[in-house]
Design a protein around this motif. Structure first.
Motif, PDB file in Angstrom:
ATOM      1  N   PRO A 124       0.823  -1.226   0.000  1.00 12.24           N
ATOM      2  CA  PRO A 124       0.000   0.000   0.000  1.00 12.24           C
ATOM      3  C   PRO A 124       0.850   1.266   0.000  1.00 12.24           C
ATOM      4  N   ALA A 125       2.149   1.131   0.322  1.00 15.08           N
ATOM      5  CA  ALA A 125       3.033   2.305   0.306  1.00 15.08           C
ATOM      6  C   ALA A 125       3.320   2.771  -1.122  1.00 15.08           C
ATOM      7  N   LEU A 126       3.059   1.919  -2.111  1.00 17.36           N
ATOM      8  CA  LEU A 126       3.291   2.304  -3.518  1.00 17.36           C
ATOM      9  C   LEU A 126       1.941   2.568  -4.171  1.00 17.36           C
ATOM     10  N   GLN A 127       1.654   3.850  -4.417  1.00 21.76           N
ATOM     11  CA  GLN A 127       0.339   4.198  -4.981  1.00 21.76           C
ATOM     12  C   GLN A 127       0.455   4.627  -6.422  1.00 21.76           C
ATOM     13  N   LEU A 128      -0.427   4.053  -7.248  1.00 27.50           N
ATOM     14  CA  LEU A 128      -0.481   4.421  -8.661  1.00 27.50           C
ATOM     15  C   LEU A 128      -1.412   5.627  -8.791  1.00 27.50           C
ATOM     16  N   LYS A 129      -0.883   6.744  -9.290  1.00 28.39           N
ATOM     17  CA  LYS A 129      -1.691   7.972  -9.382  1.00 28.39           C
ATOM     18  C   LYS A 129      -1.807   8.394 -10.842  1.00 28.39           C
ATOM     19  N   PRO A 130      -3.035   8.652 -11.310  1.00 33.03           N
ATOM     20  CA  PRO A 130      -3.199   9.032 -12.718  1.00 33.03           C
ATOM     21  C   PRO A 130      -2.547  10.384 -13.037  1.00 33.03           C
ATOM     22  N   THR A 131      -1.770  10.416 -14.105  1.00 34.46           N
ATOM     23  CA  THR A 131      -1.132  11.656 -14.575  1.00 34.46           C
ATOM     24  C   THR A 131      -1.196  11.653 -16.105  1.00 34.46           C
ATOM     25  N   PRO A 132      -2.419  11.752 -16.672  1.00 26.98           N
ATOM     26  CA  PRO A 132      -2.554  11.630 -18.129  1.00 26.98           C
ATOM     27  C   PRO A 132      -1.931  12.806 -18.873  1.00 26.98           C
ATOM     28  N   GLY A 133      -1.610  12.581 -20.124  1.00 25.46           N
ATOM     29  CA  GLY A 133      -1.043  13.636 -20.980  1.00 25.46           C
ATOM     30  C   GLY A 133      -0.047  13.020 -21.933  1.00 25.46           C
ATOM     31  N   HIS A 139       0.428   6.896 -15.538  1.00 26.95           N
ATOM     32  CA  HIS A 139       0.368   7.013 -14.074  1.00 26.95           C
ATOM     33  C   HIS A 139       1.783   7.182 -13.542  1.00 26.95           C
ATOM     34  N   ILE A 140       1.896   7.731 -12.355  1.00 29.69           N
ATOM     35  CA  ILE A 140       3.177   7.684 -11.661  1.00 29.69           C
ATOM     36  C   ILE A 140       2.983   6.811 -10.422  1.00 29.69           C
ATOM     37  N   VAL A 141       4.081   6.345  -9.844  1.00 32.78           N
ATOM     38  CA  VAL A 141       4.012   5.571  -8.609  1.00 32.78           C
ATOM     39  C   VAL A 141       4.530   6.471  -7.493  1.00 32.78           C
ATOM     40  N   TRP A 142       3.714   6.682  -6.489  1.00 33.18           N
ATOM     41  CA  TRP A 142       4.031   7.615  -5.387  1.00 33.18           C
ATOM     42  C   TRP A 142       4.218   6.846  -4.090  1.00 33.18           C
ATOM     43  N   ASP A 143       5.398   6.983  -3.528  1.00 31.76           N
ATOM     44  CA  ASP A 143       5.714   6.401  -2.222  1.00 31.76           C
ATOM     45  C   ASP A 143       5.786   7.572  -1.241  1.00 31.76           C
ATOM     46  N   ALA A 144       4.620   7.900  -0.637  1.00 31.99           N
ATOM     47  CA  ALA A 144       4.527   9.098   0.210  1.00 31.99           C
ATOM     48  C   ALA A 144       5.434   8.984   1.436  1.00 31.99           C
ATOM     49  N   GLU A 145       5.507   7.765   1.978  1.00 36.13           N
ATOM     50  CA  GLU A 145       6.311   7.554   3.192  1.00 36.13           C
ATOM     51  C   GLU A 145       7.773   7.935   2.953  1.00 36.13           C
ATOM     52  N   ARG A 146       8.278   7.657   1.760  1.00 37.74           N
ATOM     53  CA  ARG A 146       9.671   7.953   1.450  1.00 37.74           C
ATOM     54  C   ARG A 146       9.828   9.185   0.556  1.00 37.74           C
ATOM     55  N   GLY A 147       8.727   9.907   0.324  1.00 40.70           N
ATOM     56  CA  GLY A 147       8.790  11.134  -0.500  1.00 40.70           C
ATOM     57  C   GLY A 147       9.354  10.872  -1.882  1.00 40.70           C
ATOM     58  N   THR A 148       9.004   9.710  -2.450  1.00 43.74           N
ATOM     59  CA  THR A 148       9.637   9.288  -3.698  1.00 43.74           C
ATOM     60  C   THR A 148       8.612   9.078  -4.805  1.00 43.74           C
ATOM     61  N   VAL A 149       8.900   9.648  -5.974  1.00 38.51           N
ATOM     62  CA  VAL A 149       8.053   9.460  -7.153  1.00 38.51           C
ATOM     63  C   VAL A 149       8.817   8.621  -8.173  1.00 38.51           C
ATOM     64  N   PHE A 150       8.142   7.616  -8.733  1.00 35.23           N
ATOM     65  CA  PHE A 150       8.639   6.925  -9.920  1.00 35.23           C
ATOM     66  C   PHE A 150       7.798   7.490 -11.054  1.00 35.23           C
ATOM     67  N   GLY A 151       8.410   8.370 -11.832  1.00 37.13           N
ATOM     68  CA  GLY A 151       7.643   9.259 -12.692  1.00 37.13           C
ATOM     69  C   GLY A 151       7.322   8.743 -14.082  1.00 37.13           C
TER      70      GLY A 151
END
Ligand SMILES: [Zn+2]
Length: 265
Positions: A124-133, A139-151
Motif C-alpha cells: 500500500p506504500a506504492l500508490q499508482l496515481k493518474p497523470t494523463p497527458g 500514471h506515476i508511482v508515489w511512495d509518500a512515506e519515502r517522499g519518492t516518485v517513480f515518474g
C-alpha cells in the motif's frame, strides 16, 4: 545491456541495446520495496527476465503501456511474476496497434498482451496515481512515506519539444503541478534517472509548456499555419520528427494545442 545503479533503498535497472543506443535512447526500470516498477522494452525482455530470475521480486507495477515500459510483461508473466497496472494500461497492452518503424527499430517489436495478468497487489506504500497527458493511461508511482516518485514519462526533460501523435499537452501541466505540490524529495525519471531539484524541475516544465501553449494559441489566432507556428515557437522539425514520419514530432505539439483550443463563442 542491463546496468545496475544503486540509490539506497531504490535500485535502478538501466536497459539499452546497441539499437536503442544508436537511436540515442535507453530506459530504466526500478526496484523498490521488492517491487519492479516498469518492465523495459521488448528487446531487453530476456535480460530483464534473467535479472528477475537471479533477484526475485514480489511483482511488477507499470506506469503506462508504451512498449519501453511494458515490453517485459509477457516474460514476467511466463515466470509467474504478477503485474499490477491501471485498467487503461491493461487495455492499451491488449490493443492491436502498429507502432511506427522508428519505435520498432529502437525498442523491438511490441508484443501484444494476450495472456491474463496474474494479479498482484503491491505494498500500500506504492500508490499508482493518474497523470494523463504523455499518454491517456499514464500514471506515476508515489511512495509518500519515502517522499519518492517513480515518474514514468511524466518529465523526460523541461523543454521537450517532441510529442507523440496522441499526446495531450494541456493535461500535462495539471499533472506536473499536482506532483510538484506533493513536494517529493526524490523523482526517478524512466529516461533521466534520479532528477536533481525535482520540485523545481517539474514546475519549470509546467511553466514552459504553459508559456509555449500561450504562444501557439496567439499565432493560431492570427491564422498562421501549423508548420510556420512550429518553426517560430519550437524551431524547425527535429530529425526524429522526420524519420518517424511525424509520429514523434514538434508538429504534434502544435496540432494538439490547436485542436484543443477553447472555441471562441
Ligand atoms: Zn511513454
Amino acid at each position: 545491456m542491463l546496468q545496475v545503479i544503486e540509490h539506497g533503498d531504490v535500485r535502478e535497472l538501466r536497459l539499452s541495446t546497441w539499437k536503442s543506443r544508436l537511436a540515442g535512447y535507453g530506459v530504466s526500470a526500478f526496484v523498490a520495496r521488492h517491487t519492479l516498477i516498469d518492465a523495459g522494452f521488448p528487446d531487453a525482455a530476456p535480460e530483464l527476465a534473467a535479472y528477475v530470475d537471479a533477484h526475485p521480486v514480489d511483482g511488477a507495477v507499470l506506469t503506462h503501456g508504451h512498449e519501453d515500459h511494458s515490453g517485459g510483461v509477457a516474460a514476467l508473466l511466463a515466470r509467474g511474476v504478477g503485474v499490477h497496472c491501471a485498467a487503461e494500461t491493461e487495455a492499451e497492452m491488449r490493443r492491436v496497434e502498429r507502432v511506427g518503424m522508428y519505435r520498432r527499430l529502437t525498442w523491438g517489436s511490441r508484443v501484444r498482451l494476450t495472456l491474463p495478468l496474474h494479479v498482484f497487489s503491491p505494498s500500500p506504500a506504492l500508490q499508482l496515481k493518474p497523470t494523463p497527458g504523455h499518454s491517456a493511461d499514464h500514471h506515476i508511482v508515489w511512495d509518500a512515506e519515502r517522499g519518492t516518485v517513480f515518474g514514468g514519462d511524466l518529465f523526460i526533460g523541461v523543454k521537450l519539444r517532441l510529442a507523440h501523435h496522441d499526446e495531450q499537452m494541456r493535461p500535462q501541466v495539471v499533472a506536473l503541478r499536482e506532483v510538484a505540490s506533493w513536494q517529493p524529495e526524490r523523482f526517478f525519471d524512466a529516461h533521466r534517472g534520479l532528477l536533481p531539484d525535482p520540485v523545481g524541475q517539474l514546475r519549470a516544465k509546467a511553466d514552459w509548456i504553459e508559456e509555449t501553449i500561450g504562444r501557439i494559441e496567439t499565432l493560431v489566432g492570427r491564422g498562421w499555419p501549423d508548420a510556420r507556428i512550429r518553426d517560430e515557437v519550437l524551431g524547425a522539425e527535429d530529425p526524429t520528427g522526420t524519420w518517424s514520419f511525424g509520429a514523434y514530432s514538434k508538429a504534434n505539439f502544435v496540432r494538439n494545442v490547436r485542436e484543443t483550443m477553447p472555441q471562441a463563442s
